[in-house]
Motif scaffolding. Structure first.
Motif, short mmCIF file in Angstrom:
data_model
loop_
_atom_site.label_atom_id
_atom_site.label_comp_id
_atom_site.label_asym_id
_atom_site.label_seq_id
_atom_site.Cartn_x
_atom_site.Cartn_y
_atom_site.Cartn_z
N ASP A 31 10.55 -0.22 6.10
CA ASP A 31 11.66 0.65 6.49
C ASP A 31 11.17 2.03 6.95
N TYR A 32 9.92 2.10 7.38
CA TYR A 32 9.37 3.34 7.93
C TYR A 32 9.09 3.13 9.41
N PRO A 33 8.96 4.22 10.18
CA PRO A 33 8.76 4.11 11.63
C PRO A 33 7.49 3.34 12.01
N PRO A 34 7.37 3.00 13.30
CA PRO A 34 6.28 2.11 13.76
C PRO A 34 4.86 2.60 13.46
N LEU A 35 4.62 3.90 13.50
CA LEU A 35 3.26 4.37 13.27
C LEU A 35 2.79 4.05 11.86
N THR A 36 3.71 4.08 10.91
CA THR A 36 3.37 3.65 9.55
C THR A 36 2.98 2.18 9.53
N TYR B 297 1.72 0.41 11.99
CA TYR B 297 0.40 0.22 12.59
C TYR B 297 -0.71 0.72 11.67
N HIS B 298 -0.42 1.76 10.90
CA HIS B 298 -1.39 2.22 9.90
C HIS B 298 -1.60 1.13 8.84
N SER B 299 -0.52 0.50 8.42
CA SER B 299 -0.62 -0.59 7.46
C SER B 299 -1.44 -1.74 8.04
N LEU B 300 -1.24 -2.01 9.33
CA LEU B 300 -2.00 -3.08 9.98
C LEU B 300 -3.48 -2.75 10.02
N LEU B 301 -3.80 -1.51 10.31
CA LEU B 301 -5.21 -1.09 10.33
C LEU B 301 -5.85 -1.27 8.96
N CYS B 302 -5.13 -0.84 7.92
CA CYS B 302 -5.63 -1.02 6.54
C CYS B 302 -5.78 -2.50 6.21
N ALA B 303 -4.86 -3.31 6.73
CA ALA B 303 -4.90 -4.75 6.45
C ALA B 303 -6.14 -5.40 7.03
N TYR C 208 0.92 8.50 1.38
CA TYR C 208 0.52 8.95 2.71
C TYR C 208 1.43 10.05 3.25
N ASN C 209 2.02 10.84 2.37
CA ASN C 209 2.82 11.98 2.82
C ASN C 209 1.97 12.94 3.64
N SER C 210 0.72 13.05 3.28
CA SER C 210 -0.15 14.02 3.94
C SER C 210 -0.41 13.65 5.40
N VAL C 211 -0.23 12.38 5.77
CA VAL C 211 -0.44 11.99 7.16
C VAL C 211 0.62 12.64 8.05
N SER C 212 1.87 12.46 7.68
CA SER C 212 2.95 13.06 8.49
C SER C 212 2.90 14.58 8.42
N TYR D 88 5.71 8.59 12.16
CA TYR D 88 5.05 8.10 10.95
C TYR D 88 6.02 8.09 9.77
N LYS D 89 6.79 9.16 9.63
CA LYS D 89 7.78 9.23 8.56
C LYS D 89 9.03 9.92 9.06
N GLN D 90 10.16 9.29 8.82
CA GLN D 90 11.43 9.86 9.29
C GLN D 90 11.79 11.16 8.59
#
Length: 232
Positions: free
Chosen positions: A71-76, A78-84, A168-172, A201-203
């Motif tokens: 339920d977070y925007p697309p950049l989150t 894609y970040h999850s995908l990178l970590c995956a 990951y609050n610090s990312v946004s 990244y975060k709404q």
């Protein structure tokens, strides 16, 4: 030279405190069926890695939105995908579709904590250091003190590294700070791009969108609606 020596010391202190806090437990540990916010982030890695993009945000037999739906925007996402992808190399069981639900281990906890720390090191901390170094009419010691206060802000550290809630609050926040630096130095395009990344990244960055909008609109009126805008 002294300023960068002190800034380096401040960064090392900030990283040490973050990692020390991360050694503790996290919310939802060992508490089925949802396992807390930690499991939400792990599950998003599972979903983004195993399902096509068009299914990430829609309910299906493989993506039950009632179980930590993305339920977070697309950049989150894609970040999850990178970590995956990194998790897949280390241990595929961490992101196995369905069977990895509620997965908990010391190694996986170390991995998840490390992803937060690396994100801080790449995005948030450089923005804070540059912001404090660019403060005008302020002594070196005050700039270093400001950086120390920001990097040791307990609310952000406890949420991202302790409770692991809204991680990951610090990312946004880092992207937003890069945006502030950009528009402050008349790099409006780069500043706007950075803030768009924060918003995607975060709404929650919508809270900061009004000041950005008003600041840029004010610059447009000041230069004239037909004036030549700033580039990068």
């Amino acid at each position: 030279m002294e300023k960068w020596y002190l800034m380096t010391t401040v960064v090392l202190i900030g990283l040490t405190v973050r990692w020390t806090v991360s050694l503790n437990s996290y919310s939802g540990a060992g508490k089925p069926p949802m396992f807390g916010d930690y499991e939400a982030q792990r599950h998003w890695q599972e979903i983004t890695f195993n399902l096509p993009i068009k299914q990430w945000y829609f309910n299906s037999s493989d993506n039950n939105l009632l179980y930590w739906g993305l339920d977070y925007p697309p950049l989150t996402a894609y970040h999850s995908l990178l970590c995956a992808y990194v998790a897949k190399v280390i241990n595929p069981d961490w992101i196995a579709l369905h069977t990895s639900r509620g997965y908990e281990s010391q190694a996986h906890k170390l991995f998840m904590r490390a992803t937060v720390l690396i994100a801080d090191l790449l995005i948030y901390i450089p923005a804070v250091v540059l912001y404090c170094c660019c403060l005008k009419e302020m002594s070196t010691k005050k700039k270093v003190a400001n950086a120390l206060c920001i990097l040791l802000y307990p609310g952000l550290i406890l949420i991202d590294y302790g409770h692991f809630q809204d991680r990951y609050n610090s990312v946004s926040l880092g992207f937003a700070l890069w945006g502030i630096l950009g528009v402050s130095y008349h790099w409006d395009l780069l500043g706007s791009l950075a803030f768009c990344l924060a918003l995607n990244y975060k709404q929650m960055e919508l809270y900061h969108s009004l000041p950005f909008f008003c600041f840029l609109l004010g610059k447009c009126f000041k230069k004239g609606l037909k004036g030549k805008g700033n580039g990068i």
